[in-house]
Design a protein around this motif. Structure first.
Motif, PDB file in Angstrom:
ATOM      1  N   SER A 168       0.835  -1.209   0.000  1.00 32.92           N
ATOM      2  CA  SER A 168       0.000   0.000   0.000  1.00 32.92           C
ATOM      3  C   SER A 168       0.869   1.259   0.000  1.00 32.92           C
ATOM      4  CB  SER A 168      -1.009  -0.012   1.156  1.00 32.92           C
ATOM      5  OG  SER A 168      -0.337  -0.162   2.375  1.00 32.92           O
ATOM      6  N   ILE A 169       2.041   1.211   0.617  1.00 33.87           N
ATOM      7  CA  ILE A 169       2.935   2.374   0.570  1.00 33.87           C
ATOM      8  C   ILE A 169       3.438   2.624  -0.854  1.00 33.87           C
ATOM      9  CG2 ILE A 169       5.229   3.202   1.256  1.00 33.87           C
ATOM     10  CD1 ILE A 169       4.661   1.941   4.043  1.00 33.87           C
ATOM     11  N   ASN A 171       2.197   1.550  -3.627  1.00 33.27           N
ATOM     12  CA  ASN A 171       1.100   1.871  -4.549  1.00 33.27           C
ATOM     13  C   ASN A 171       0.743   3.353  -4.525  1.00 33.27           C
ATOM     14  OD1 ASN A 171       0.843  -0.690  -5.534  1.00 33.27           O
ATOM     15  ND2 ASN A 171      -0.777  -1.306  -4.094  1.00 33.27           N
ATOM     16  N   VAL A 172       0.937   3.987  -3.383  1.00 35.43           N
ATOM     17  CA  VAL A 172       0.697   5.430  -3.300  1.00 35.43           C
ATOM     18  C   VAL A 172       1.915   6.198  -3.817  1.00 35.43           C
ATOM     19  CG1 VAL A 172       0.422   7.371  -1.704  1.00 35.43           C
ATOM     20  CG2 VAL A 172      -0.918   5.273  -1.379  1.00 35.43           C
ATOM     21  N   LEU A 173       3.102   5.764  -3.375  1.00 34.33           N
ATOM     22  CA  LEU A 173       4.316   6.528  -3.684  1.00 34.33           C
ATOM     23  C   LEU A 173       4.634   6.583  -5.174  1.00 34.33           C
ATOM     24  CD1 LEU A 173       7.133   5.698  -1.086  1.00 34.33           C
ATOM     25  CD2 LEU A 173       5.963   7.880  -1.460  1.00 34.33           C
ATOM     26  N   ASN A 176       2.772   8.977  -7.625  1.00 35.35           N
ATOM     27  CA  ASN A 176       2.997  10.362  -7.200  1.00 35.35           C
ATOM     28  C   ASN A 176       4.427  10.818  -7.480  1.00 35.35           C
ATOM     29  OD1 ASN A 176       0.679  11.799  -5.725  1.00 35.35           O
ATOM     30  ND2 ASN A 176       0.526   9.699  -4.977  1.00 35.35           N
ATOM     31  N   ASP A 475       2.751   6.742   6.804  1.00 33.68           N
ATOM     32  CA  ASP A 475       1.838   7.434   5.889  1.00 33.68           C
ATOM     33  C   ASP A 475       2.636   8.108   4.779  1.00 33.68           C
ATOM     34  OD1 ASP A 475       0.143   9.020   4.521  1.00 33.68           O
ATOM     35  OD2 ASP A 475      -0.582  10.149   6.270  1.00 33.68           O
ATOM     36  N   TYR A 477       1.769   9.903   2.318  1.00 39.10           N
ATOM     37  CA  TYR A 477       1.294  11.177   1.788  1.00 39.10           C
ATOM     38  C   TYR A 477       2.083  12.370   2.326  1.00 39.10           C
ATOM     39  CZ  TYR A 477      -2.525   8.887  -0.616  1.00 39.10           C
ATOM     40  OH  TYR A 477      -3.234   8.103  -1.465  1.00 39.10           O
ATOM     41  N   ILE A 480       5.075  12.788   0.150  1.00 41.45           N
ATOM     42  CA  ILE A 480       4.677  13.360  -1.142  1.00 41.45           C
ATOM     43  C   ILE A 480       4.447  14.870  -1.005  1.00 41.45           C
ATOM     44  CG2 ILE A 480       2.800  13.383  -2.846  1.00 41.45           C
ATOM     45  CD1 ILE A 480       2.552  10.286  -2.119  1.00 41.45           C
TER      46      ILE A 480
END
Lengths: 490, 490
Positions: A168-169, A171-173, A176, A475, A477, A480
């Protein structure tokens, strides 16, 4: 005395602590002042110490069992038992034959890896890596896990960290970061390279600069040292004796400066741990990732900021005449070049985590047997192409670049990204940071970090510590947000 | 492998050896690079290591018993068992309460002695020294002895050395030294003081001189180090890692040079021990006295010779401009001033052994209860008057001058004289010495010493080793002959 209820454990543990203390000093000395002829004896003594430490851990096994699930213990006492159990677990669960086999294979593999890297020939290293992966899979089985065998190994470096967390980390990073990178290059404020990278310096001058920087960073003279070694590192002998090293390549002066700031970040963590935890298993960082968060925070978020460049600029021009031709903004650009690199250790803040994502994917799939060691060079190159749009010309600048796998360290790489992620969380939560840095008020920065994270040592698991400090676990975000503020607001 | 018949001992002993290896490194680091804030933790860890080592020795007790009196063992194997038994004996025979009490008293006494010396007040130190002497008497009883309790303590530092030996050595030495001293002063070739003693030097220059001297002495770069500490010392980490230190007082340049040569002598001994003995109890000097013979031989017999001054004179004038005003003969006189001194460590070759005789007589009579601790200041001063014709003005330059008794080292002092005596025996037996020194052929000197004494490590007891090398045990007449040749043939 915060360990009143587990006094017997506390006293017994001092032996392990003392053996580790000596082990740390022997390790430091080996990289700094040891006469070279002693290398093989030093290796043998270190091996004997590992055996002695293992014996002491096994002696503690029954003692620690009796406290399992006991009520009315303080947080420190619960932490003591939790961490001690984690340290013992490896020796209790993994058969000695596997540990010895791993020691043997990795000590050979290290030598073979060096040769293979030199001649850029993965086929030499392949049989060793196959054995290492095979043994690590066995280790995972003996340790036990839920869902994915990789989880057992990840937990060795980052307690409670799982493939679900990692997925999940990343997939976000990744999307972005890709987006940020594209915009950075469109704006073109930050250069890809800088002429200062080629300028040579005098080592004596650089030593003076580094000494002024550790003075500015308020590294304590009575409990801290800076020496020279082939590869920079931090080592804790005790909470009153933390040592870092750097190296001097002779050009591109930011390299040695940022190694000093990075290692000073690790050292500061160790120095800020509550002294009441000394001589216990809690007198260490909460995890590899949390430790890396400190070094990255100091190196990147503080060290590569405009405010910090403002602080050190006078020192740079005092000792390095050639810097006078560049103003502060230009130095800021020099320490923040952004360019996809084939080599992880050369990567910048924006592209670094792609290198980790690649290794994370490979390790995960190796453990679950979805890919084979023999396929790694090709898989590596495809990932590099996909993530960064560049392809290694050979294995030396590809799959063979890192020492980690030859040492049997599988599960370690993701903690680098966790370090960046947590550093971003600190940035987000620390309101007066820029002001403190601009005023070189690093005592204040240390007090903030101490109260928020550092003083607790390993009392809490990393996730619990993060929840305590920030009300949430890892987290991405925040990282980012930090990168966008720094790299897109120009 | 020379320990085939005692393989189990050999393997088990490696643990003790490794613990001692780390202990040595921790000791070296404490005096050189340790951040000062770690001092008390370092002390605690060193204490824990002593406990761990003691535990390991006791574990070996039964194992070593089974080889007692066994036939068909090699000299190395017999030596291994003999030395191991000596090392275990102390722990087996002396009750733990006595050892702990001694540790406690001496650690307090060290601090009190420093204060007492500073304020020149023996009465402060007296109660501590009384307890130490009392405890040491008990130690002697537990260890057991023939004839005189002092013999039990002497044996701890110099195996088999007794009061009978000591008495007969000093009975020969003292009248002869007195005679030599009187004639030296009559001839007045060697001055009492020298103007160079007051001349200041630049520390960086002196470091260069010392580095050239250790290069000339052929100290091996890959297994030897020279660092700086408050008090010069030699430490063996292993046979491939021997380190010395010196200090720079800023004036009287012979002081640092001769500390380097003295410690290089100790280091050379350690470096010349047969590498096959590594990781065994034989990888050490045969005794404290034999060890001192090496340092004294290099420092005095080689280092203070005309031939050696000839070798280093060009280096001295290369870095120290003020030396150019003095020729070689004048430098020879500067390093060989002869004058009765109140302070042992300032004493010259001729008067030094009077200082030891005094301490030997006092220790002997303290142990047999012929004198009381309270009488020491007066007894000391009377001896000084009798031996050297001078009287201390206060206790600080008298009975309080040495650290040894505060550390519980009773029986150590005589080994300094044994060192001088054995150095004289080497001088007598080494025909080409002067030629080798004049040619700076120190490889040859080392080969000679290695084959004669050093390579054997602790295989043989000091008396056996001397008989093997020189056909006789400690013989003071060789020292007298050397001193007469050097100081009266002018």
């Amino acid at each position: 005395m915060p360990f009143e209820n587990i006094k017997d454990l506390y006293e017994e543990y001092k032996k392990i602590w003392s053996l580790n203390y000596a082990l740390s000093l022997m390790g430091w000395d080996r990289e700094t002042y040891m006469p070279p002829a002693d290398a093989s004896i030093r290796g043998e003594v270190i091996g004997t110490f590992s055996e002695l430490i293992k014996d002491q851990y096994l002696k503690l096994y029954n003692l620690v069992q009796k406290y399992e699930g006991k009520e009315n213990l303080s947080d420190e006492e619960k932490g003591f038992i939790r961490v001690l159990n984690r340290e013992i677990k490896y020796y209790v669960k993994v058969p000695i034959e596997i540990i010895k086999e791993l020691d043997k294979v990795t000590s050979e593999a290290l030598i073979v890896w060096r040769q293979a890297k030199k001649s850029s020939d993965f086929s030499k290293f392949k049989p060793y890596l196959e054995r290492i992966v095979d043994l690590e899979r066995k280790v995972a089985e003996y340790l036990g896990y839920e869902k994915h065998p990789y989880n057992a190994l990840l937990d060795l470096y980052e307690e409670g960290f799982t493939v679900d967390d990692g997925d999940s980390i990343f997939n976000v990073l990744l999307p972005n970061l890709k987006d940020i990178y594209t915009k950075v290059r469109e704006k073109n404020y930050f250069p890809e390279t800088h002429p200062l990278e080629e300028v040579e310096y005098d080592v004596k001058d650089m030593e003076k600069i580094n000494n002024e920087i550790i003075r500015i960073l308020r590294m304590p003279e009575d409990s801290f040292r800076l020496d020279i070694s082939a590869h920079p590192f931090t080592i804790r002998i005790s909470g009153n004796d933390v040592r870092i090293t750097t190296r001097y390549e002779g050009k591109d002066f930011k390299e040695t400066i940022y190694s000093v700031i990075h290692e000073s970040g690790h050292a500061t963590y160790e120095l800020l741990i509550d002294k009441n935890l000394e001589m216990t298993p809690l007198a260490q960082g909460a995890s590899t990732g949390i430790h890396e968060s400190q070094s990255r925070f100091w190196e990147n978020i503080i060290g590569r900021s405009k405010e910090f460049i403002h602080v050190i600029y006078p020192i740079l021009i005092k000792y390095l005449d050639f810097v006078k031709r560049y103003n502060e903004e230009e130095i800021y650009k020099y320490v923040n070049t952004i360019k996809p690199s084939l080599i992880r250790v050369d990567a910048d803040e924006v592209t670094y985590n792609f290198h980790i994502a690649l290794r994370y994917e490979i390790e995960k799939k190796l453990l679950s047997d979805e890919i084979k060691v023999g396929e790694l060079p090709e898989i590596w190159n495809e990932f590099m192409d996909k993530y960064l749009g560049i392809r290694p010309k050979n294995d030396s600048e590809g799959v063979l670049q890192d020492i980690h796998w030859s040492q049997g360290s599988i599960g370690y790489f993701p903690t680098y990204t966790l370090g960046n992620v947590v550093a971003g969380m600190i940035y987000s939560s620390y309101k007066d940071l820029k002001e403190n840095v601009r005023n070189a008020d690093f005592d204040n920065v240390k007090t903030w970090l101490k109260e928020k994270l550092c003083k607790y040592g390993a009392i809490y698991s990393p996730k619990d510590l993060l929840r305590k400090a920030f009300g949430k676990s890892y987290d991405p975000y925040d990282l980012i947000k930090y990168l966008k503020e720094k790299y897109l607001n120009v």
